[in-house]
Write an enzyme that holds these catalytic residues in place. Sequence first.
Site, PDB file in Angstrom:
ATOM      1  N   THR A  64      33.110   0.154 -24.594  1.00  0.00           N
ATOM      2  CA  THR A  64      33.092   1.560 -25.023  1.00  0.00           C
ATOM      3  C   THR A  64      33.646   1.663 -26.429  1.00  0.00           C
ATOM      4  O   THR A  64      34.771   1.237 -26.689  1.00  0.00           O
ATOM      5  CB  THR A  64      33.945   2.439 -24.084  1.00  0.00           C
ATOM      6  OG1 THR A  64      35.285   1.942 -24.077  1.00  0.00           O
ATOM      7  CG2 THR A  64      33.369   2.465 -22.681  1.00  0.00           C
TER       8      THR A  64
ATOM      9  N   ASN B 159      35.456   3.503 -29.029  1.00  0.00           N
ATOM     10  CA  ASN B 159      36.404   4.624 -28.978  1.00  0.00           C
ATOM     11  C   ASN B 159      36.382   5.367 -30.302  1.00  0.00           C
ATOM     12  O   ASN B 159      36.506   4.756 -31.371  1.00  0.00           O
ATOM     13  CB  ASN B 159      37.824   4.102 -28.720  1.00  0.00           C
ATOM     14  CG  ASN B 159      37.981   3.479 -27.349  1.00  0.00           C
ATOM     15  OD1 ASN B 159      37.057   2.836 -26.856  1.00  0.00           O
ATOM     16  ND2 ASN B 159      39.121   3.658 -26.738  1.00  0.00           N
TER      17      ASN B 159
ATOM     18  N   GLU C 156      35.112   7.943 -25.462  1.00  0.00           N
ATOM     19  CA  GLU C 156      34.591   6.580 -25.485  1.00  0.00           C
ATOM     20  C   GLU C 156      33.103   6.603 -25.198  1.00  0.00           C
ATOM     21  O   GLU C 156      32.661   7.313 -24.295  1.00  0.00           O
ATOM     22  CB  GLU C 156      35.276   5.730 -24.404  1.00  0.00           C
ATOM     23  CG  GLU C 156      36.779   5.686 -24.546  1.00  0.00           C
ATOM     24  CD  GLU C 156      37.423   4.783 -23.514  1.00  0.00           C
ATOM     25  OE1 GLU C 156      36.782   3.787 -23.120  1.00  0.00           O
ATOM     26  OE2 GLU C 156      38.543   5.082 -23.104  1.00  0.00           O
TER      27      GLU C 156
END
Length: 182
Positions: free
Chosen positions: A56, A58, A108
């Site tokens: 993910t 961020n 995210e």
Amino acid sequence: MTDNTESSIQSDSHNHSKNQLPPLPSSAQPLDCVYRLKGKVVGGFKRGSKQLGFPTANLDPAAFRSTLVNVPRGVYIGWAQIEGGPVYPTVLSLGLNPHFQTKEETVEAYILHEFEHDFYDQSMQLLIFAFIRPSYAFTSLQELIDWIQNDVEITKRVTQEPQWQCLRDDTLFSHAAISSTS
Ligand code: ADP
Ligand code: MG
């Protein structure tokens, strides 16, 4: 889209104890308005998302502190662009992550594209348009994976719909594309 979308999202958010998850969702709820965010990709806690197969990216929290104050926390669908490049479907997690008990709120993006390299510090544009589900604390990693996999399937399907495809041409993305080449 109904007026009670937000309230139904919120009332669902935190009422499930660990063993009482609702059934896996099969669709997403369009938001009343889309949200546009941009900022730098920052490092997170590296807590397994890549190892689980769901890295993910961020977003720097400074990019959304004021924008998302009234948005229920949970899992969303959107479009993502890195450094003015192509626009890809993305699954988004907004807010605290109960599974990992994070203290700081994060945005995210698990982008549905195979990138050849990491892209920390690059600019990321995110456009968020539909809600899938609240965030839960799961009983096992496998349960977490199953739910994310389901989020991915919903996102793949929903982002094919013409009404959402046209958001790929949003000025958020075309402006970023121009500024990255100039
Ligand atoms: P962190 O905790 O630092 O966010 P992750 O394990 O979540 O670490 O990995 C995220 C990083 O992986 C992103 O910042 C990005 O540089 C890279 N990455 C590679 N492919 C993807 C992808 N498809 N979606 C999101 N991030 C990706
Ligand atoms: Mg991450």
